[in-house]
Write a protein that holds these residues in place. Structure first.
Motif, PDB file in Angstrom:
ATOM      1  N   LEU A   1     -67.707  12.839  21.557  1.00 43.51           N
ATOM      2  CA  LEU A   1     -67.904  11.570  22.253  1.00 43.51           C
ATOM      3  C   LEU A   1     -66.605  11.072  22.873  1.00 43.51           C
ATOM      4  O   LEU A   1     -66.597  10.503  23.974  1.00 43.51           O
ATOM      5  CB  LEU A   1     -68.460  10.519  21.290  1.00 43.51           C
ATOM      6  N   ALA A   2     -65.476  11.288  22.172  1.00 41.57           N
ATOM      7  CA  ALA A   2     -64.183  10.877  22.716  1.00 41.57           C
ATOM      8  C   ALA A   2     -63.896  11.610  24.021  1.00 41.57           C
ATOM      9  O   ALA A   2     -63.413  11.015  24.994  1.00 41.57           O
ATOM     10  CB  ALA A   2     -63.071  11.128  21.705  1.00 41.57           C
ATOM     11  N   GLY A   3     -64.184  12.906  24.039  1.00 44.28           N
ATOM     12  CA  GLY A   3     -63.979  13.678  25.267  1.00 44.28           C
ATOM     13  C   GLY A   3     -64.846  13.179  26.405  1.00 44.28           C
ATOM     14  O   GLY A   3     -64.400  13.087  27.556  1.00 44.28           O
ATOM     15  N   GLU A   4     -66.098  12.842  26.099  1.00 40.08           N
ATOM     16  CA  GLU A   4     -67.004  12.332  27.124  1.00 40.08           C
ATOM     17  C   GLU A   4     -66.536  10.974  27.646  1.00 40.08           C
ATOM     18  O   GLU A   4     -66.566  10.714  28.863  1.00 40.08           O
ATOM     19  CB  GLU A   4     -68.418  12.213  26.559  1.00 40.08           C
ATOM     20  N   GLU A   5     -66.102  10.092  26.722  1.00 37.92           N
ATOM     21  CA  GLU A   5     -65.620   8.779  27.145  1.00 37.92           C
ATOM     22  C   GLU A   5     -64.393   8.902  28.040  1.00 37.92           C
ATOM     23  O   GLU A   5     -64.271   8.193  29.046  1.00 37.92           O
ATOM     24  CB  GLU A   5     -65.289   7.920  25.928  1.00 37.92           C
ATOM     25  N   HIS A   6     -63.490   9.808  27.664  1.00 38.64           N
ATOM     26  CA  HIS A   6     -62.268   9.943  28.457  1.00 38.64           C
ATOM     27  C   HIS A   6     -62.566  10.524  29.832  1.00 38.64           C
ATOM     28  O   HIS A   6     -61.956  10.100  30.836  1.00 38.64           O
ATOM     29  CB  HIS A   6     -61.241  10.797  27.716  1.00 38.64           C
ATOM     30  N   ALA A   7     -63.490  11.457  29.912  1.00 38.03           N
ATOM     31  CA  ALA A   7     -63.869  12.019  31.211  1.00 38.03           C
ATOM     32  C   ALA A   7     -64.469  10.934  32.101  1.00 38.03           C
ATOM     33  O   ALA A   7     -64.166  10.855  33.305  1.00 38.03           O
ATOM     34  CB  ALA A   7     -64.860  13.161  31.022  1.00 38.03           C
ATOM     35  N   ALA A   8     -65.312  10.075  31.522  1.00 38.72           N
ATOM     36  CA  ALA A   8     -65.901   8.981  32.291  1.00 38.72           C
ATOM     37  C   ALA A   8     -64.832   7.980  32.720  1.00 38.72           C
ATOM     38  O   ALA A   8     -64.871   7.444  33.832  1.00 38.72           O
ATOM     39  CB  ALA A   8     -66.978   8.284  31.460  1.00 38.72           C
ATOM     40  N   PHE A   9     -63.864   7.737  31.846  1.00 36.02           N
ATOM     41  CA  PHE A   9     -62.748   6.838  32.149  1.00 36.02           C
ATOM     42  C   PHE A   9     -61.950   7.371  33.336  1.00 36.02           C
ATOM     43  O   PHE A   9     -61.619   6.619  34.267  1.00 36.02           O
ATOM     44  CB  PHE A   9     -61.866   6.726  30.899  1.00 36.02           C
ATOM     45  N   ARG A  10     -61.667   8.673  33.342  1.00 35.70           N
ATOM     46  CA  ARG A  10     -60.939   9.280  34.459  1.00 35.70           C
ATOM     47  C   ARG A  10     -61.733   9.158  35.763  1.00 35.70           C
ATOM     48  O   ARG A  10     -61.157   8.939  36.834  1.00 35.70           O
ATOM     49  CB  ARG A  10     -60.623  10.748  34.161  1.00 35.70           C
ATOM     50  N   SER A  11     -63.040   9.289  35.668  1.00 39.28           N
ATOM     51  CA  SER A  11     -63.879   9.185  36.863  1.00 39.28           C
ATOM     52  C   SER A  11     -63.812   7.782  37.459  1.00 39.28           C
ATOM     53  O   SER A  11     -63.812   7.612  38.686  1.00 39.28           O
ATOM     54  CB  SER A  11     -65.337   9.535  36.526  1.00 39.28           C
ATOM     55  N   ILE A  12     -63.744   6.771  36.598  1.00 41.59           N
ATOM     56  CA  ILE A  12     -63.634   5.392  37.082  1.00 41.59           C
ATOM     57  C   ILE A  12     -62.309   5.200  37.814  1.00 41.59           C
ATOM     58  O   ILE A  12     -62.248   4.580  38.879  1.00 41.59           O
ATOM     59  CB  ILE A  12     -63.765   4.402  35.915  1.00 41.59           C
ATOM     60  N   LEU A  13     -61.233   5.726  37.258  1.00 38.60           N
ATOM     61  CA  LEU A  13     -59.923   5.624  37.904  1.00 38.60           C
ATOM     62  C   LEU A  13     -59.936   6.303  39.266  1.00 38.60           C
ATOM     63  O   LEU A  13     -59.413   5.768  40.251  1.00 38.60           O
ATOM     64  CB  LEU A  13     -58.850   6.249  37.014  1.00 38.60           C
ATOM     65  N   ALA A  14     -60.541   7.488  39.335  1.00 41.02           N
ATOM     66  CA  ALA A  14     -60.604   8.214  40.602  1.00 41.02           C
ATOM     67  C   ALA A  14     -61.450   7.459  41.621  1.00 41.02           C
ATOM     68  O   ALA A  14     -61.099   7.376  42.804  1.00 41.02           O
ATOM     69  CB  ALA A  14     -61.154   9.617  40.373  1.00 41.02           C
TER      70      ALA A  14
END
Length: 282
Positions: free
Chosen positions: A39-52
């Protein structure tokens, strides 16, 4: 383009994804609970997508820091200046390998390194932010000491005023209380803050500089309501779950995006500023 404007549009940002195996040491690093690696990996990937999606180039660090779950909080090990990065010296012994890893990642990304702090200095960037291009605010407490402040002053020189404030004891050295635990800039004339924790001199300085405060309610301080990342002037990324703080920011004209951070933020007490190291703004 400058990095010494903490609320100019975010153009490039450095992050570190959760490392396999690091969450196992969550107790040693003071996390509230064990993060779920998937779940941490999924949250961080989504977080990076928001930044992009907000227009920032996202640089993902690859240099390992084995066994250190706090390494995900890329903001702390270095201070960015227009002349390059200053490598800091975390107070927590388990985080002492992070500046070297940050250096390797930053150099690989084409970011110059200006200097580094040495013993007996301790400093974590969560205790500091640029009020303007010529003023660095620093909180002195259990994570950043006076030797760290003096070394920063020597490195930055007379062009930068380093204004230091004593932080409150709160729950003591076992918990991580940073300056940015209770204040984050939103625009040159606006910040979000939990006023009861702020040093009096900091409140007075912001008033003198014409900086208004969006005040975080008592019930949203512990859930990191004041820890907000400026994506640009009056544009912010905040942790989901602080609805009243969000309402107050929006009432002040701030566009607010949110992300889910149950694993990467709430369990480790690190909000969106902690998870990012802005490299370029403007």
């Amino acid at each position: 383009m400058t990095i010494q404007d903490a609320t100019a549009p975010l153009r490039r940002v450095y992050v570190r994804a959760p490392e396999a195996g690091a969450p196992e040491a969550w107790r040693d690093y003071g996390w509230r609970a064990a993060p779920d690696p998937g779940l941490a990996g999924e949250e961080h990937a989504a977080f990076r997508s928001i930044l992009a999606a907000a227009g920032a180039e996202v640089v993902v660090g690859a240099t390992p820091v084995p066994g250190d779950p706090d390494a995900i909080y890329a903001y702390d090990p270095s201070l960015m200046t227009d002349a390059g990065a200053i490598l800091l010296r975390p107070c927590k012994p388990g985080r002492r390998d992070e500046p070297a890893a940050a250096e390797a990642d930053l150099v690989a990304a084409g970011v110059g390194v200006r200097a580094g702090l040495t013993e007996p200095a301790t400093a974590e960037c969560g205790d500091m932010f640029w009020l303007d291009a010529a003023t660095l605010l620093v909180g002195v407490g259990y994570r950043t000491n006076t030797a760290g402040v003096e070394q920063l002053r020597a490195i930055l020189g007379p062009e930068v005023e380093v204004v230091a404030f004593d932080l409150p004891h709160f729950h003591g050295p076992a918990e991580c209380l940073h300056l940015m635990s209770f204040v984050s800039p939103l625009a040159p004339d606006l910040a979000v803050a939990y006023r009861p924790m702020m040093p009096v001199r900091l409140v007075q300085l912001l008033e003198e500089r014409g900086v208004s405060l969006v005040e975080v309610p008592d019930e949203e301080f512990d859930s990191m309501g004041p820890n907000v990342l400026a994506l640009g002037p009056r544009s912010a990324l905040a942790l989901e779950g602080n609805p009243e703080t969000r309402r107050r920011m929006e009432a002040a004209g701030v566009e607010v995006r949110t992300y889910v951070g149950n694993e990467i933020s709430r369990k480790g007490d690190g909000g969106p500023t902690c998870l990012t190291k802005p490299l370029l703004r403007g």
